[in-house]
Design an enzyme around this catalytic site. Structure first.
Site, PDB file in Angstrom:
ATOM      1  N   HIS A  21       0.762  -1.168   0.162  1.00  0.00           N
ATOM      2  CA  HIS A  21      -0.065  -0.021  -0.021  1.00  0.00           C
ATOM      3  C   HIS A  21       0.748   1.315   0.131  1.00  0.00           C
ATOM      4  CE1 HIS A  21      -4.231   0.537  -0.265  1.00  0.00           C
ATOM      5  NE2 HIS A  21      -4.436   0.563   1.159  1.00  0.00           N
ATOM      6  N   ASN A  69      -6.983   5.420   4.365  1.00  0.00           N
ATOM      7  CA  ASN A  69      -8.366   5.871   4.122  1.00  0.00           C
ATOM      8  C   ASN A  69      -8.845   7.089   4.597  1.00  0.00           C
ATOM      9  OD1 ASN A  69      -8.089   5.339   6.808  1.00  0.00           O
ATOM     10  ND2 ASN A  69      -9.739   3.675   7.162  1.00  0.00           N
ATOM     11  N   ASP A  94      -0.722   2.799  -5.204  1.00  0.00           N
ATOM     12  CA  ASP A  94      -0.682   1.478  -5.377  1.00  0.00           C
ATOM     13  C   ASP A  94      -1.727   0.761  -6.402  1.00  0.00           C
ATOM     14  OD1 ASP A  94      -1.836   1.823  -2.858  1.00  0.00           O
ATOM     15  OD2 ASP A  94      -2.387  -0.261  -3.366  1.00  0.00           O
ATOM     16  N   ASN A 115      -9.333   2.768  -1.280  1.00  0.00           N
ATOM     17  CA  ASN A 115      -9.666   3.525  -0.247  1.00  0.00           C
ATOM     18  C   ASN A 115      -9.070   4.919  -0.015  1.00  0.00           C
ATOM     19  OD1 ASN A 115     -11.694   1.768   0.860  1.00  0.00           O
ATOM     20  ND2 ASN A 115     -10.283   0.675   1.925  1.00  0.00           N
TER      21      ASN A 115
END
Length: 188
Positions: A21, A69, A94, A115
């Site tokens: 991520h 997020n 990513d 997200n």
């Protein structure tokens, strides 16, 4: 000018530093290193900022200090503080839908289940460029969270690392020659 800020998405802290991520952070660190710059905390924008010159253009590199997020909150603060529009942004992130070692450039669009992008779109709009860094997909939707929050294997990480010079070159082309040339470089 195609954009005034490059956002690298990821999660803060050592726990997440090597996870898939954080591919956006990896590119941002590379860009800062190439320019001899250090990203420094800026509380007013909830993240780390460096002002650099790339391809003759002054841009801000921005690494949100919020979790993935909640990236939109930090990006919104950046836009407001520096008086930028969403169209002034290039967001590096990513991408599950691309294999490791692949980089693609895209303008606008949806969040595709990401997200970080979902929160940026919610707080800012979808009117920004995206630099999508391929990390591959675990094969099943139920495994995505664990997949992105874990480090890639050695071979996968090497493929991702090997793609970052192309991502950096695409940023330079985007700044100097525009989106069409940058896309042609990456997509052909």
């Amino acid at each position: 000018m195609p954009f005034a800020a490059i956002i690298g998405l990821g999660n803060p802290g050592d726990k997440y530093a090597s996870t898939r991520h954080n591919a956006g952070y990896w590119l941002l660190d590379r860009l800062a290193g190439t320019c001899g710059a250090a990203l420094k905390p800026e509380k007013k924008v909830l993240g780390d900022v460096a002002q650099v010159t790339l391809a003759g253009t002054v841009v801000r590199l921005f690494r949100p200090a919020t979790y993935m997020n909640e990236s939109g909150q930090a990006v919104r603060r950046l836009l407001d503080f520096y008086k930028l529009a969403p169209a002034d942004l290039l967001v590096a992130h990513d991408e599950l839908d691309l294999p490791p070692g692949t980089v693609r450039l895209k303008s606008g669009g949806g969040h595709g289940g990401h997200n970080g992008l979902r929160d940026i779109i919610a707080h800012c709009s979808a009117d920004f460029m995206r630099l999508r860094i391929g990390i591959g997909h675990p094969g099943e939707r139920s495994r995505v969270t664990g997949y992105v929050l874990n480090a890639p294997g050695t071979g996968e990480r090497q493929l991702i690392d090997d793609s970052l010079p192309d991502a950096e070159r695409a940023v330079e082309l985007l700044l100097r020659d525009g989106a069409e040339k940058a896309m042609h470089f990456l997509h052909s």
